[in-house]
Scaffold this motif. Sequence first.
Motif, PDB file in Angstrom:
ATOM      1  N   LYS A 113      -4.243  16.774   3.803  1.00 37.87           N
ATOM      2  CA  LYS A 113      -3.289  16.242   3.051  1.00 37.87           C
ATOM      3  C   LYS A 113      -3.506  14.480   2.837  1.00 37.87           C
ATOM      4  CE  LYS A 113       0.760  18.917   4.688  1.00 37.87           C
ATOM      5  NZ  LYS A 113       1.898  19.252   4.985  1.00 37.87           N
ATOM      6  N   GLU A 114      -4.070  13.887   3.845  1.00 39.78           N
ATOM      7  CA  GLU A 114      -4.183  12.593   3.654  1.00 39.78           C
ATOM      8  C   GLU A 114      -5.536  12.475   2.571  1.00 39.78           C
ATOM      9  OE1 GLU A 114      -5.973   8.738   6.281  1.00 39.78           O
ATOM     10  OE2 GLU A 114      -5.372  10.621   7.287  1.00 39.78           O
ATOM     11  N   LYS A 115      -6.411  13.135   2.701  1.00 40.36           N
ATOM     12  CA  LYS A 115      -7.570  12.906   1.787  1.00 40.36           C
ATOM     13  C   LYS A 115      -7.360  13.177   0.679  1.00 40.36           C
ATOM     14  CE  LYS A 115     -12.520  13.668   1.562  1.00 40.36           C
ATOM     15  NZ  LYS A 115     -13.879  13.902   2.239  1.00 40.36           N
ATOM     16  N   ALA A 116      -6.551  14.422   0.347  1.00 39.72           N
ATOM     17  CA  ALA A 116      -6.129  14.750  -0.999  1.00 39.72           C
ATOM     18  C   ALA A 116      -5.376  13.938  -1.722  1.00 39.72           C
ATOM     19  CB  ALA A 116      -5.687  16.197  -0.862  1.00 39.72           C
ATOM     20  N   ALA A 117      -4.600  13.305  -0.838  1.00 34.58           N
ATOM     21  CA  ALA A 117      -3.469  12.158  -1.419  1.00 34.58           C
ATOM     22  C   ALA A 117      -4.336  11.128  -1.857  1.00 34.58           C
ATOM     23  CB  ALA A 117      -2.512  11.776  -0.353  1.00 34.58           C
ATOM     24  N   ARG A 118      -5.249  10.527  -1.044  1.00 33.57           N
ATOM     25  CA  ARG A 118      -5.977   9.611  -1.520  1.00 33.57           C
ATOM     26  C   ARG A 118      -6.859   9.639  -2.875  1.00 33.57           C
ATOM     27  NH1 ARG A 118      -8.033   8.886   4.170  1.00 33.57           N
ATOM     28  NH2 ARG A 118      -9.795  10.064   3.188  1.00 33.57           N
ATOM     29  N   ILE A 119      -7.292  10.916  -2.921  1.00 33.11           N
ATOM     30  CA  ILE A 119      -8.279  10.974  -4.163  1.00 33.11           C
ATOM     31  C   ILE A 119      -7.150  11.241  -5.219  1.00 33.11           C
ATOM     32  CG2 ILE A 119      -9.619  12.954  -5.253  1.00 33.11           C
ATOM     33  CD1 ILE A 119     -10.706  13.770  -2.542  1.00 33.11           C
ATOM     34  N   ALA A 120      -6.200  11.850  -5.058  1.00 35.52           N
ATOM     35  CA  ALA A 120      -5.014  12.212  -6.056  1.00 35.52           C
ATOM     36  C   ALA A 120      -4.611  10.759  -6.578  1.00 35.52           C
ATOM     37  CB  ALA A 120      -4.003  13.089  -5.782  1.00 35.52           C
ATOM     38  N   ASN A 121      -4.488  10.153  -5.821  1.00 32.72           N
ATOM     39  CA  ASN A 121      -3.717   8.551  -6.155  1.00 32.72           C
ATOM     40  C   ASN A 121      -4.702   7.533  -6.644  1.00 32.72           C
ATOM     41  OD1 ASN A 121      -1.229   9.545  -5.518  1.00 32.72           O
ATOM     42  ND2 ASN A 121      -1.312   8.781  -3.501  1.00 32.72           N
TER      43      ASN A 121
END
Length: 79
Positions: free
Chosen positions: A22-30
């Motif tokens: 979730k953390e990595k996906a959020a960093r990329i999506a943001n």
Amino acid sequence: MPDARIKNEKQYQALLEIGYSKEKAARIANTPDSGEKGGRAKPYDEWTKAELYEQAKKVGIAGRSYMSKKNLIHSLQNN
């Protein structure tokens, strides 16, 4: 329900589905311009090492400070 903190919800969900945390996906999506297409960005080989480093930092690539320009490009393309 979509999370208001996620800038690109569609990309975030796609990254979760392929196994990103979730953390990595959020960093990329943001990241700015996440998931946008249209050829506005120049190819990575035209970026400076400093620009590549900053992009690697945004997407959370570990070991980036020890990487050469070639390794940064490879990591960004395969992350």
